[in-house]
Design an enzyme around this catalytic site. Sequence first.
Site, short mmCIF file in Angstrom:
data_model
loop_
_atom_site.label_atom_id
_atom_site.label_comp_id
_atom_site.label_asym_id
_atom_site.label_seq_id
_atom_site.Cartn_x
_atom_site.Cartn_y
_atom_site.Cartn_z
N ASP A 182 52.13 -27.93 19.45
CA ASP A 182 53.25 -28.46 20.23
C ASP A 182 53.92 -27.48 21.18
O ASP A 182 54.08 -27.75 22.36
CB ASP A 182 54.30 -29.04 19.29
CG ASP A 182 53.75 -30.15 18.40
OD1 ASP A 182 52.53 -30.34 18.39
OD2 ASP A 182 54.53 -30.81 17.73
N GLU A 419 53.11 -25.42 5.76
CA GLU A 419 52.60 -25.86 7.06
C GLU A 419 51.95 -24.68 7.79
O GLU A 419 50.87 -24.79 8.36
CB GLU A 419 53.77 -26.41 7.87
CG GLU A 419 53.41 -27.07 9.17
CD GLU A 419 54.65 -27.63 9.88
OE1 GLU A 419 54.45 -28.36 10.87
OE2 GLU A 419 55.80 -27.34 9.47
#
Length: 446
Positions: A182, A419
């Site tokens: 992102d 993550e």
Amino acid sequence: MPHDPSFTPTQLAARAAYLLRGNDLGTMTTAAPLLYPHMWSWDAAFVAIGLAPLSVERAVVELDTLLSAQWRNGMIPHIVFANGVDGYFPGPARWATATLADNAPRNRLTSGITQPPVHAIAVQRILEHARTRGRSTRAVAEAFLDRRWGDLMRWHRWLAECRDRNERGRITLYHGWESGMDNSPRWDSAYANVVPGKLPEYQRADNVIITDPSQRPSDGEYDRYLWLLEEMKAVRYDDERLPSVMSFQVEDVFFSAIFSVACQVLAEIGEDYKRPHADVKDLYLWAERFRAGVVETTDQRTGAARDFDVLAEKWLVTETAAQFAPLLCGGLPHDRERALLKLLEGPRFCGHPDLKYGLIPSTSPVSRDFRPREYWRGPVWPVLTWLFSWCFARRGWAERARLLRQEGLRQASDGSFAEYYEPFTGEPLGSMQQSWTAAAVLDWLG
């Protein structure tokens, strides 16, 4: 001797399986319980890979759920929203695809953009596991292929035709989120040209859950992300009109390499399971076109790949993991490939002397863009480690694949299933109990 807090492989596999069961909503697995309480497209593919050794049947359900939200034009949206679940922004009301997009499904709420096409790899892993099981399990996997082959072909055809209109062999993105990376430095200069107009008010959810601001994008970055949604909504997510209105348009070399690999994998599945010859032929042609498109971006000396800013008409040169896209799909001349492997294994990446583990940081530690705690600007992502390891094994680089797997498991042995991880200290960062991290571990442990 100091106590080793890490878990054994057996314990780690059990914890990973327990995590996936805990994140299971019945027919979909949330990407993470707090930060990502819905289904993400490429997460779902990796989750299916992790579920396959536990239950081929449940892995099939995961992909079935995702494909049930496929758009009529063939796009697989990057988020499928879980019914009645809040807690994520932007949610379905902000995307408004159900009311604006003619191609959006009527039975599911989704976002209006896409994500990397790793799904064929998941299908292959499911079929491989099914072959080692009983007849009924094999029948479930093969029935899935019969049922969804046409959908997988529509997905690949949409990418090849709608996102590579000039047949350059590179996928055009209209939002950095489509890359899966992102806030990578790859997109900084393209985002700098996105000038937000008046935005409807909003309240972020991510920075309430992850309170350390050094781990998440800034508010200014979020304004740009959301402005791109407004541009898409203005043309009702119409594929034909997006190129004329979007202020972010980049050719993503890493996405394109994944697509080349996915086309090759799906073509091989098509041959093995006697799918239509015309489909298999198209898949092989796309695999070659995108392989050539990736190679065309590379530096003549180092072999490093580059993205391309369509609107600014310039190459985007950054020191990130995406430089190594050609190592996924192949196609580089031998000397250039050797140079690129040397770059990967040298002090700018895996061989940096301060790294806790010999893994690929998302951004080079020697880059001026490097931030060791911030999302895609430095941390090590287990899912990226898995992807490189799997591709290296496929390409016959068994020792390189083994080393990435070994180091990836050492990193994950703390059992947090984070993550991403701080590259120097190994600290788990971002969301904990991340489904795709658990999935990578389960596949590695077999």
